[in-house]
Design an enzyme around this catalytic site. Structure first.
Site, PDB file in Angstrom:
ATOM      1  CB  CYS A  20      -0.844  -0.066   1.000  1.00 22.79           C
ATOM      2  SG  CYS A  20       0.284  -0.005   2.631  1.00 22.79           S
ATOM      3  CB  CYS A  23       3.704  -0.058   2.373  1.00 23.33           C
ATOM      4  SG  CYS A  23       2.660  -2.143   2.463  1.00 23.33           S
ATOM      5  CG  ASP A 436      14.985  25.345 -32.960  1.00 22.59           C
ATOM      6  OD1 ASP A 436      15.405  27.185 -33.233  1.00 22.59           O
ATOM      7  OD2 ASP A 436      15.557  24.719 -33.306  1.00 22.59           O
ATOM      8  CG  ASP A 638      16.223  20.735 -33.154  1.00 27.34           C
ATOM      9  OD1 ASP A 638      16.446  21.424 -33.087  1.00 27.34           O
ATOM     10  OD2 ASP A 638      17.033  19.497 -34.301  1.00 27.34           O
ATOM     11  CG  ASP A 642      17.104  24.855 -29.768  1.00 29.06           C
ATOM     12  OD1 ASP A 642      17.376  26.054 -29.539  1.00 29.06           O
ATOM     13  OD2 ASP A 642      16.953  24.084 -30.421  1.00 29.06           O
TER      14      ASP A 642
END
Length: 750
Positions: A20, A23, A436, A638, A642
């Site tokens: 649970c 736990c 971009d 990419d 960036d």
């Protein structure tokens, strides 16, 4: 998975035996208080622990021992911990299944006896014999775990189950063995064997269904892991092939790949050729041609041909391993809302135990006259047991992680890899998206878009051959685009022989074929050679307005052709941007390219706001400026340039075909590099958060309503009391309903 952080390491370990959310809180707490551990997070749904520790101060064995002292286990095997966890979970599932079937089989006759033969003299004794193995053998794990928790001064769901069923059984056993105690007081010796047995049966059934549901949410990881073959054919130094485990492959090894086999590791084709299905990476169903020098990725599928490859990345360095790692990290991370739930779960069990004691005291003090059957002690005991049963915090603990896991799995199906749960939660709040240009909106690779012959050219084939040979020698980044275009026309470099070649930096190149000199380059080079470009100026200007680079091809006396080269816009970019704008999200273009190109691309895809000539630091500052306006910003890029902006953004998305740095920084990776994945990711975030809120609402409402009813708050007005057996059924169904609601995300159409 291991990550170095200064002198410390961060490792993710599978955790076994958690039942649970409480736990998970217990395991996390014991790890955090272990000397040498600076931080630890435990995820119940993913059954894993991420531990940051100093290996000089504390060993992995010490971590394992600390967790074992709480009644759980930590898998520290470095060979294949996930396989060990999977096998252990499968064994646990089979054992739980057997215990559940046994508990139900023994509980049914106990219920029948209790409901229809309650006045039969032998009913209590038969019920005792049938329910004892259910409570103390088939349900022994609850008592064992409760004892281990109690030794550390903690309590969890197992504590509630052990207390409620144990007290109900012992109370009933006392009434069976010594009924005279009640008879002498004018009371009936009631027994609650069916309640104790059925609670164990229902809770076990609920756990069984939860385990199966949780295994369904992790199917995406298993499917990814199964894409790598277990064995490979390695070429030995004597030229023979030997079948070896994929774990034995080293960088530089030569491997043989046969038709229909999966690529075992990342590498390069050395000899042979074939087509490879790379849809796992690109999302494209069309196989990709692979010849000598072509890159290969683990998990992709070879088609009809065969070839030999050289391994360049193995083990945890392959793209497949990287994908698996990202999904695992995401499913093991916690959304901010989950951190709140964990804190609640940590105090929930003690509070419920306090309520149960208060319930017992109130019923006991209410006096015999107010208790059903005139027995205040028996009813105080029964109502407190019911409170303990109905309050099990399974639903609360599963509310967030199951939704997160299913949401991340759904993203993986659509080639959206989500690195952490926080980004999945924040995505639905995004109101500004920054894009971009190169590689994001555009293809990221220059191609020839226009090829215009000037005048009548009967010798086109010969001129194409000259052009191909000339550009094949050039190191200019646009030269490859011209070569590729000429190849498509059926002409290959080398069809004519260059007797002289010279690269003219910043202007172009020149070469000599059969005594004739040819030039290729910009208008400056043409003017330097005294060639008249005015006749083609109109066409060149029109092409430049479309953000295309114009290259001239000429011989010694005249211009021969105009070649326009551009980075073409992806076919889906405009539609994706339009979808974002229709949802009320502002879209910005941020590029290091020149203003003319930026304006042309922005106009073509429908973006009104753009910034050109932006350096990496400028991009980061641009994101900060939007955030200062109160915007929740998503950045899509990419490249290495960036990275700063991706790190600054609230939600960052990297194109899968971009740089490794961009993908490492970004919180999400779009494997197909298709911009349509951005609105899909944001929609997935919205639906996932909605599911979390629904789950939390029902989990909280369930406990807020169920606990007072179990305590008997309705009895004074309506004479209604909740039976412990029904409380156990309701508790199990609440957990199943939360998991089922989360699994509805799997049918979401993005």
């Amino acid at each position: 998975m291991t990550q170095l952080i200064g002198t410390e390491v961060r490792k993710t370990y599978p955790v076994l035996e958690m039942s649970c959310a409480a736990c998970a809180v217990s395991v996390e707490s014991i790890l955090k208080h272990t000397p040498g551990v600076s931080n630890a997070t435990v995820n119940y749904a993913n059954q894993s622990a991420s531990v940051q520790f100093n290996p000089r101060t504390v060993s992995q064995e010490a971590l394992q021992q600390a967790v074992r002292s709480m009644g759980y286990d930590l898998v520290i095997d470095d060979e294949d911990p996930l396989q060990i966890q999977q096998e252990a979970q499968q064994r646990q599932y089979e054992q739980l299944k057997a215990r559940t079937i046994g508990a139900i089989a023994l509980s049914v006759p106990v219920v029948i006896l209790g409901m229809f033969f309650m006045d039969w003299a032998y009913t209590p004794w038969i019920s005792l014999l049938l329910s004892a193995p259910v409570v103390f053998w088939l349900g022994r794990s609850y008592f064992i775990n409760a004892w281990k928790q109690g030794r550390h001064g903690r309590a969890n769901m197992d504590t509630l189950v052990a207390l409620s069923t144990g007290i109900a059984f012992l109370f009933s056993a006392f009434n069976t063995v010594y009924p005279q105690f009640w008879h002498h007081r004018g009371q009936m010796p009631h027994v609650y064997y069916e309640a104790a047995a059925v609670v164990v049966a229902f809770i076990s059934l609920g756990k069984l269904l939860e385990e199966r549901a949780k295994s369904n949410t992790s199917s995406a990881i298993r499917q990814l892991m199964n894409r790598q073959p277990k064995t490979v054919h390695r070429l030995e130094s004597d030229g023979t092939e030997r079948e070896v485990p994929v774990t034995d492959v080293q960088v530089g090894d030569w491997l043989s790949v046969r038709p229909g086999e999966q690529i075992p590791v990342d590498g390069l084709v050395e000899t042979g050729e074939s087509y490879v299905d790379e849809s796992m990476i690109s999302g494209e169903p069309v196989p990709v041609a692979k010849t000598a020098g072509a890159a290969l990725f683990a998990g992709t599928i070879n088609q009809k041909g065969s070839f030999r490859m050289r391994a360049t990345k193995v083990g945890n360095d392959t793209m497949l391993a990287h994908i698996v790692r990202m999904v695992q990290e995401a499913q093991g991370s916690k959304a901010p809302v989950q951190q709140l739930v964990d804190k609640i779960a940590g105090v929930f069990v003690p509070v419920v135990m306090g309520i149960a004691l208060l319930t017992f005291a109130v019923w006991l003090l209410a006096g015999d006259a107010h208790a059903p059957g005139g027995n205040a002690f028996a009813q105080a005991l029964l109502t407190s047991v019911t409170v303990l049963v109905i309050a099990c915090p399974c639903a609360l603990g599963l509310a967030t992680p199951t939704a997160i896991m299913v949401g991340i799995g759904k993203g993986a199906e659509h080639n959206i890899l989500i690195k952490d749960a926080e980004s999945l939660e924040l995505g639905q709040r995004v109101d500004a998206v920054v894009l971009d240009k190169t590689g994001t909106i555009t293809q990221g690779k220059p191609v020839v878009t226009d090829f215009v012959w000037l005048g009548h050219r009967p010798d086109v084939d010969h001129l194409n051959a000259v052009l191909a040979s000339l550009e094949a020698q050039s190191e200019h980044p646009l030269a490859e685009a011209v070569v590729e275009h000429v190849k498509e026309a059926g002409v290959r470099p080398g069809a004519v022989v260059l007797t002289q070649f010279e690269s003219l930096t910043g202007r172009g190149a020149k070469g000599t074929v059969e005594g004739e000199t040819y030039w290729i380059g910009n208008d400056r080079l043409m003017r330097e050679q005294g060639l008249n470009t005015s006749t083609a100026e109109g066409q060149a200007a029109q092409l430049r307005q479309q953000a295309k680079t114009v290259v001239y091809f000429a011989d010694q006396t005249q211009l021969l052709a105009l070649i326009a080269i551009a980075d073409p816009i992806k076919p889906t970019s405009a539609a994706a941007i339009r979808t974002l704008q229709q949802r009320g999200i502002s879209v910005h273009l941020l590029t290091g390219d020149n203003p003319e190109t930026a304006a042309a691309v922005a106009q073509a895809v429908g973006i009104n706001e753009f910034t050109a000539e932006a350096m990496p630091n400028d991009k980061g500052q641009f994101i900060k400026a939007l955030q200062a306006q109160g915007k929740v910003v998503a950045m899509v890029g990419d490249g290495i340039n960036d990275a700063q902006a991706l790190a600054q953004a609230d939600v960052s998305l990297a194109m899968g075909k971009g740089s490794d740095i961009a993908m490492d920084v970004a919180k999400m990776t779009l494997l197909t590099s298709d911009l349509n994945s951005v609105p899909k990711a944001l929609l997935l975030s919205k639906r996932t958060v909605q599911t979390i809120r629904q789950n939390l609402f029902w989990a909280f409402v369930y406990n807020l309503i169920g606990i007072p009813i179990a305590a008997g708050v309705l009895y004074p007005a309506f004479g209604f009391l909740l039976n412990p057996m029904m409380a156990g059924a309701a508790m199990a169904l609440s957990s199943v309903s939360v998991v089922t609601n989360s699994l509805r995300l799997r049918s979401l159409r993005l």
